[in-house]
Write an enzyme that holds these catalytic residues in place. Structure first.
Site, PDB file in Angstrom:
ATOM      1  N   GLN A  37      38.032  42.169  55.730  1.00  0.00           N
ATOM      2  CA  GLN A  37      36.770  41.492  55.432  1.00  0.00           C
ATOM      3  C   GLN A  37      35.660  42.052  56.325  1.00  0.00           C
ATOM      4  OE1 GLN A  37      36.336  39.116  52.913  1.00  0.00           O
ATOM      5  NE2 GLN A  37      34.177  39.478  53.380  1.00  0.00           N
ATOM      6  N   ASP A  46      40.103  47.357  47.574  1.00  0.00           N
ATOM      7  CA  ASP A  46      38.643  47.251  47.522  1.00  0.00           C
ATOM      8  C   ASP A  46      38.017  48.518  46.913  1.00  0.00           C
ATOM      9  OD1 ASP A  46      37.241  45.004  48.187  1.00  0.00           O
ATOM     10  OD2 ASP A  46      37.314  45.321  50.349  1.00  0.00           O
ATOM     11  N   LYS A  66      39.552  34.203  48.439  1.00  0.00           N
ATOM     12  CA  LYS A  66      40.415  35.314  47.997  1.00  0.00           C
ATOM     13  C   LYS A  66      41.881  34.902  48.080  1.00  0.00           C
ATOM     14  CE  LYS A  66      37.008  38.757  49.229  1.00  0.00           C
ATOM     15  NZ  LYS A  66      36.428  39.663  50.206  1.00  0.00           N
TER      16      LYS A  66
END
Ligand code: NAD
Length: 302
Positions: free
Chosen positions: A98, A121, A54
């Site tokens: 995460q 997200d 990422k």
């Protein structure tokens, strides 16, 4: 018939180039670039590799990126304080925590603490609600479903009036993609059926699908005879079914299989995504797109 392959690896490159160009334009005009922070707690090898990719991608498209790694025994209060710090940091447009988090931490509490306007997200309940309402309300569509929709659109598959069958009802794939496909608008306007472990006639539903989206996590679940000839098949499943030695690196790597019996299905479908190289590369790509959206919302750019 041999189906057209919808390659996530190729679509990713197109989208990342588009993002890079837009970032450069914003930088020139406003003197700012999108900022993304990824928060990693502990040393889970899979999480480290996701976060590394990422950050590498964020760097590639010209973002300001921060990799914030915290000890596995960080307290919930300290993690909440860290989120608060980034919520109030003007150089940060997107915050990604995460998952999974260690046991002492309530995941839901952490995700809900992220400013919904930095929730790239798309998992915060406010963004889930915005997605449900649809249209202009949507800020951050969750990354994997957004990637699926983008692939369908870029492959030129007609969605208006199409019968879409989604296999799986998870909060991160099945439910949001079903919701997105039934909204009015481009790449949607479909008639959607969601099937799951409680469904009586899985095969019967799948056979009706013009677009079949499979996110069950069961290798080879969808049989070729469940596929309508000419259908678009999106295989979200990523299942580790063994290990092999990579020809490139000489290292052990996982053998990955999708939820669809690919070799047989490609002879029947009109278009199909491979595993790996299909939906997989789209998720991080859409995370970048959401971070770009975040700075655009903030700067009032349409
Ligand atoms: P999940 O386990 O949370 O949900 C799976 C869903 O499939 C459940 O709703 C369940 O009801 C349904 N299901 C399971 N077995 C079934 C069966 N035999 N018949 C009918 N329905 C069944 O999984 P998830 O998080 O949605 O992920 C699904 C798959 O997609 C996994 O293989 C995962 O690794 C993969 N995935 C890939 C990406 C990506 O490529 N970027 C992202 C997310 C998930």
């Amino acid at each position: 018939m041999s189906a057209k392959l919808i390659k996530g690896t190729e679509i990713r490159e197109q989208i990342l180039e588009e993002i890079t160009a837009e970032v450069a334009e914003i930088k020139e005009k406003y003197g700012k670039v999108p900022g993304l922070v990824t928060i990693l707690v502990g040393e889970n090898p899979a999480s480290i590799s996701y976060v590394t990719l990422k950050i590498k991608t964020a760097h590639r498209v010209g973002f300001h990126e921060i990799q914030d790694t915290q000890s596995v025994d960080i307290s919930e209060d300290d993690l909440l304080a860290l989120i608060d710090k980034y919520n109030n940091d003007d150089s940060i447009n997107g915050i990604l925590v995460q998952l999974p988090l260690p046991k002492q931490i309530n995941e839901k509490k952490i995700l809900n603490a992220i400013d919904p306007d930095k929730d790239v997200d798309g998992f915060h309940p406010i963004n889930v609600g915005r997605l449900m309402i649809g249209g202009d309300e949507v800020k951050f569509p969750p990354c994997t479903p957004a990637g699926i929709q983008e692939m369908i659109v870029r492959a030129g598959v007609e969605t208006k009036g199409a019968e879409v069958v989604v296999v799986g009802r998870s909060n991160i794939v099945g439910k949001p993609i079903a919701n997105m496909m039934l909204q009015k608008g481009v790449g949607a306007n479909s008639t959607v059926t969601v099937v799951h472990t409680g469904t009586k006639d899985l095969a019967g539903h799948c056979k009706r699908a013009d677009i079949l989206i499979v996110a069950a996590g069961v290798p080879g679940l969808v049989k070729p005879e469940w596929i309508k000839p000419g259908a678009c098949v999106i295989d979200v499943g990523v299942n580790r079914v063994g290990e092999k030695i990579s020809e490139k690196t000489g290292k052990k790597i996982a053998i990955l299989k999708g939820d669809v019996d690919f070799d047989a299905a490609k002879e029947i479908a009109g278009s199909i995504t491979p595993v790996p190289g299909g939906v997989g590369p789209m998720t991080i790509t859409m995370l970048m797109l959401n971070t770009l959206r975040a700075i655009k919302f903030k700067l009032g750019i349409n």
